[in-house]
Design a protein around this motif. Structure first.
Motif, PDB file in Angstrom:
ATOM      1  N   GLU A 124       0.820  -1.208   0.000  1.00  0.00           N
ATOM      2  CA  GLU A 124       0.000   0.000   0.000  1.00  0.00           C
ATOM      3  C   GLU A 124       0.856   1.261   0.000  1.00  0.00           C
ATOM      4  OE1 GLU A 124      -3.230  -0.094  -0.562  1.00  0.00           O
ATOM      5  OE2 GLU A 124      -2.792  -2.231  -0.751  1.00  0.00           O
ATOM      6  N   VAL A 125       1.997   1.205   0.708  1.00  0.00           N
ATOM      7  CA  VAL A 125       2.912   2.352   0.698  1.00  0.00           C
ATOM      8  C   VAL A 125       3.422   2.607  -0.723  1.00  0.00           C
ATOM      9  CG1 VAL A 125       5.121   3.242   1.526  1.00  0.00           C
ATOM     10  CG2 VAL A 125       3.617   1.995   3.101  1.00  0.00           C
ATOM     11  N   VAL A 126       3.864   1.536  -1.380  1.00  0.00           N
ATOM     12  CA  VAL A 126       4.382   1.683  -2.746  1.00  0.00           C
ATOM     13  C   VAL A 126       3.264   2.101  -3.695  1.00  0.00           C
ATOM     14  CG1 VAL A 126       5.538   0.516  -4.646  1.00  0.00           C
ATOM     15  CG2 VAL A 126       6.207   0.018  -2.314  1.00  0.00           C
ATOM     16  N   ARG A 127       2.048   1.593  -3.442  1.00  0.00           N
ATOM     17  CA  ARG A 127       0.908   2.001  -4.280  1.00  0.00           C
ATOM     18  C   ARG A 127       0.710   3.520  -4.189  1.00  0.00           C
ATOM     19  NH1 ARG A 127      -3.088  -1.394  -5.690  1.00  0.00           N
ATOM     20  NH2 ARG A 127      -2.667  -2.724  -3.873  1.00  0.00           N
ATOM     21  N   GLY A 128       0.849   4.055  -2.960  1.00  0.00           N
ATOM     22  CA  GLY A 128       0.708   5.498  -2.784  1.00  0.00           C
ATOM     23  C   GLY A 128       1.799   6.277  -3.496  1.00  0.00           C
ATOM     24  N   LEU A 129       3.047   5.790  -3.390  1.00  0.00           N
ATOM     25  CA  LEU A 129       4.150   6.466  -4.083  1.00  0.00           C
ATOM     26  C   LEU A 129       3.980   6.382  -5.600  1.00  0.00           C
ATOM     27  CD1 LEU A 129       7.211   5.281  -1.955  1.00  0.00           C
ATOM     28  CD2 LEU A 129       6.151   7.541  -1.947  1.00  0.00           C
ATOM     29  N   ALA A 130       3.560   5.211  -6.078  1.00  0.00           N
ATOM     30  CA  ALA A 130       3.351   5.050  -7.514  1.00  0.00           C
ATOM     31  C   ALA A 130       2.225   5.954  -8.002  1.00  0.00           C
ATOM     32  CB  ALA A 130       3.043   3.593  -7.841  1.00  0.00           C
ATOM     33  N   SER A 131       1.194   6.123  -7.166  1.00  0.00           N
ATOM     34  CA  SER A 131       0.082   7.004  -7.541  1.00  0.00           C
ATOM     35  C   SER A 131       0.560   8.442  -7.684  1.00  0.00           C
ATOM     36  CB  SER A 131      -1.027   6.931  -6.494  1.00  0.00           C
ATOM     37  OG  SER A 131      -1.579   5.632  -6.450  1.00  0.00           O
ATOM     38  N   ARG A 132       1.457   8.846  -6.785  1.00  0.00           N
ATOM     39  CA  ARG A 132       2.031  10.195  -6.921  1.00  0.00           C
ATOM     40  C   ARG A 132       2.737  10.340  -8.262  1.00  0.00           C
ATOM     41  NH1 ARG A 132       5.237  11.917  -1.398  1.00  0.00           N
ATOM     42  NH2 ARG A 132       3.539  11.673   0.117  1.00  0.00           N
ATOM     43  N   GLY A 133       3.516   9.321  -8.604  1.00  0.00           N
ATOM     44  CA  GLY A 133       4.238   9.370  -9.871  1.00  0.00           C
ATOM     45  C   GLY A 133       3.313   9.413 -11.061  1.00  0.00           C
ATOM     46  N   ARG A 134       2.224   8.621 -10.990  1.00  0.00           N
ATOM     47  CA  ARG A 134       1.279   8.617 -12.113  1.00  0.00           C
ATOM     48  C   ARG A 134       0.614   9.973 -12.259  1.00  0.00           C
ATOM     49  NH1 ARG A 134      -0.344   3.544  -9.480  1.00  0.00           N
ATOM     50  NH2 ARG A 134       0.702   1.833 -10.544  1.00  0.00           N
ATOM     51  N   GLU A 135       0.324  10.625 -11.111  1.00  0.00           N
ATOM     52  CA  GLU A 135      -0.307  11.944 -11.173  1.00  0.00           C
ATOM     53  C   GLU A 135       0.647  12.983 -11.751  1.00  0.00           C
ATOM     54  OE1 GLU A 135      -1.538  12.700  -7.199  1.00  0.00           O
ATOM     55  OE2 GLU A 135      -3.135  11.184  -7.222  1.00  0.00           O
ATOM     56  N   ARG A 136       1.943  12.839 -11.419  1.00  0.00           N
ATOM     57  CA  ARG A 136       2.921  13.791 -11.954  1.00  0.00           C
ATOM     58  C   ARG A 136       3.238  13.529 -13.421  1.00  0.00           C
ATOM     59  NH1 ARG A 136       5.749  12.979  -6.900  1.00  0.00           N
ATOM     60  NH2 ARG A 136       7.056  11.446  -7.965  1.00  0.00           N
ATOM     61  N   MET A 137       3.023  12.291 -13.834  1.00  0.00           N
ATOM     62  CA  MET A 137       3.355  11.947 -15.221  1.00  0.00           C
ATOM     63  C   MET A 137       2.522  12.789 -16.184  1.00  0.00           C
ATOM     64  SD  MET A 137       3.306   8.237 -17.051  1.00  0.00           S
ATOM     65  CE  MET A 137       4.737   7.690 -16.147  1.00  0.00           C
ATOM     66  N   SER A 138       3.172  13.280 -17.191  1.00  0.00           N
ATOM     67  CA  SER A 138       2.498  14.144 -18.161  1.00  0.00           C
ATOM     68  C   SER A 138       1.297  13.462 -18.780  1.00  0.00           C
ATOM     69  CB  SER A 138       3.489  14.536 -19.260  1.00  0.00           C
ATOM     70  OG  SER A 138       2.828  15.141 -20.337  1.00  0.00           O
ATOM     71  N   GLY A 139       0.203  14.211 -18.834  1.00  0.00           N
ATOM     72  CA  GLY A 139      -0.985  13.694 -19.515  1.00  0.00           C
ATOM     73  C   GLY A 139      -0.709  13.437 -20.984  1.00  0.00           C
ATOM     74  N   ASN A 140       0.219  14.219 -21.558  1.00  0.00           N
ATOM     75  CA  ASN A 140       0.582  14.007 -22.954  1.00  0.00           C
ATOM     76  C   ASN A 140       1.228  12.646 -23.172  1.00  0.00           C
ATOM     77  OD1 ASN A 140      -0.358  16.482 -23.863  1.00  0.00           O
ATOM     78  ND2 ASN A 140       1.562  17.520 -23.425  1.00  0.00           N
ATOM     79  N   PHE A 141       2.001  12.165 -22.163  1.00  0.00           N
ATOM     80  CA  PHE A 141       2.622  10.850 -22.299  1.00  0.00           C
ATOM     81  C   PHE A 141       1.554   9.761 -22.334  1.00  0.00           C
ATOM     82  CE2 PHE A 141       4.272   6.952 -20.419  1.00  0.00           C
ATOM     83  CZ  PHE A 141       5.362   6.712 -21.227  1.00  0.00           C
ATOM     84  N   ARG A 142       0.596   9.848 -21.408  1.00  0.00           N
ATOM     85  CA  ARG A 142      -0.479   8.853 -21.399  1.00  0.00           C
ATOM     86  C   ARG A 142      -1.270   8.911 -22.704  1.00  0.00           C
ATOM     87  NH1 ARG A 142      -0.976  10.800 -16.047  1.00  0.00           N
ATOM     88  NH2 ARG A 142      -2.704  12.132 -16.647  1.00  0.00           N
ATOM     89  N   ALA A 143      -1.543  10.137 -23.171  1.00  0.00           N
ATOM     90  CA  ALA A 143      -2.276  10.284 -24.431  1.00  0.00           C
ATOM     91  C   ALA A 143      -1.493   9.683 -25.590  1.00  0.00           C
ATOM     92  CB  ALA A 143      -2.562  11.761 -24.693  1.00  0.00           C
ATOM     93  N   ALA A 144      -0.156   9.810 -25.540  1.00  0.00           N
ATOM     94  CA  ALA A 144       0.672   9.266 -26.609  1.00  0.00           C
ATOM     95  C   ALA A 144       0.572   7.748 -26.658  1.00  0.00           C
ATOM     96  CB  ALA A 144       2.123   9.686 -26.417  1.00  0.00           C
ATOM     97  N   VAL A 145       0.615   7.093 -25.492  1.00  0.00           N
ATOM     98  CA  VAL A 145       0.540   5.633 -25.449  1.00  0.00           C
ATOM     99  C   VAL A 145      -0.781   5.150 -26.031  1.00  0.00           C
ATOM    100  CG1 VAL A 145       0.438   3.620 -23.929  1.00  0.00           C
ATOM    101  CG2 VAL A 145       2.112   5.426 -23.500  1.00  0.00           C
TER     102      VAL A 145
END
Length: 358
Positions: free
Chosen positions: A122-143
């Protein structure tokens, strides 16, 4: 060393646990070296916890703990990935590793270590969620845009090719599919983001309203109605309005978001979203027509096209799997099945249509 001597099977299993705990501790420290502040502290705390777990297995194994065992293949791959990249993908892999703890069904594993592993997930899930939120929306849109281009254009190319038309027609059709699809994606994204921005703008308070606060009748407290209209309870709205009027009476500066603007977030740039959608779709859509661009014809062109598309589909599927903290292999195969399934359907339809016309 435990009072009762462990069996060879237990020794083998415990040595694997020891190796994996040591490798995971090292992975957390590698990740921490790429972070700072609170995230670094959290990762180092996780590394310390994994080290404590490793120490427990060292004590259980005694002399059987030497020489130092090697971790399993998955854990070694995880360590390699973390050392090379150290990104949100690594955190997603760590999340998956913590979730599939082998201790749940092992009576030899202490309950506190089993519980630790669950909490670590759960701790890592929280850290990963932070990273996903910081990840550029353009990157997700590109994939996702690349995946859309792959599936739609390979289906179009296979369908047209099955009708028996010349390769030049297949190429022109593929190029037309690339341009029309990319333009459609870009236009749709532009309209979507622009409309969202306009809706958000309609919710922003008028700047003149903030200037009018100093002239309000404190006794009637119209400001309280603003806060209630924005979702606060009557008591919360009354208390906040009182605080604002207190600052006004004391000639103190009131914040720019006094009317609730802090809760409004922008939708991003419509032009940027449209550009990324166009480019990402075009990148995906050009892959199925690469052999036709280089003059390959017939079945060889179709086979090369399907191989290139298959590799690309598996790459995008694995990427989305990593981002979601799920096993990338399954997501890659699922993406491949969907893309090839669409191509098969249009190929069969093309054969049928070609036979009817012929």
């Amino acid at each position: 060393m435990p009072d009762k001597q462990p069996t060879p099977e237990q020794i083998t299993r415990w040595r694997r646990y020891l190796a994996n705990e040591q490798a995971e501790a090292a992975a957390y420290r590698d990740l921490a070296s790429r972070r700072s502040g609170e995230e670094q502290e959290i990762l180092l705390a996780l590394a310390d916890a994994e080290t404590r777990h490793a120490t427990y297995w060292v004590n259980q194994l005694g002399d059987a703990g030497t020489p130092t065992p090697k971790p399993d293949v998955k854990t070694r791959f995880l360590g390699f990935f973390v050392r090379r990249f150290g990104s949100v993908f690594s955190l997603a892999l760590m999340q998956a590793a913590e979730t599939r703890s082998p201790y749940d069904d092992d009576a030899d594993a202490p309950r506190h270590i089993t519980a630790d592993e669950r909490i670590h997930a759960e701790v890592v899930r929280g850290l990963a969620s932070r990273g996903r939120e910081r990840m550029s929306g353009n990157f997700r849109a590109a994939v996702f845009g690349i995946n859309d281009g792959l599936v739609s254009n390979v289906a179009l190319v296979m369908g047209i090719m099955a009708t028996g038309v010349p390769s030049q027609i297949v190429l022109l059709t593929g190029v037309s599919g690339l341009l029309s699809g990319a333009l459609s994606m870009a236009a749709g994204e532009f309209i979507s983001v622009r409309s969202q921005s306009e809706l958000l703008d309609a919710s922003l308070p008028d700047p003149k309203a903030r200037d009018a606060l100093h002239e309000l009748d404190v006794e009637t407290n119209e400001l309280e109605l603003v806060y209630r209209a924005r979702g606060m309870s009557e008591d919360e709205a009354h208390a906040k309005a009182d605080r604002v009027f207190s600052k006004i009476r004391d000639h103190k500066k009131i914040s720019d978001n006094v009317l609730g603007t802090a809760e409004i977030q922008g939708a991003g740039s419509a032009r940027s979203a449209a550009t990324f959608s166009f480019i990402s779709f075009a990148i995906g859509a050009i892959i199925p027509i690469i052999p036709y661009i280089f003059g390959v014809e017939g079945i060889p062109a179709a086979v090369i096209s399907l191989i290139l598309v298959g590799i690309s589909l598996m790459a995008t599927g694995a990427t989305t799997g990593l981002l979601s903290g799920k096993p990338p292999g399954f997501r890659a195969l699922r993406q491949l099945a969907i893309g090839y399934g669409a191509a098969l359907v249009t190929y069969l339809l093309g054969l049928a249509f070609g036979n009817i016309v012929g």
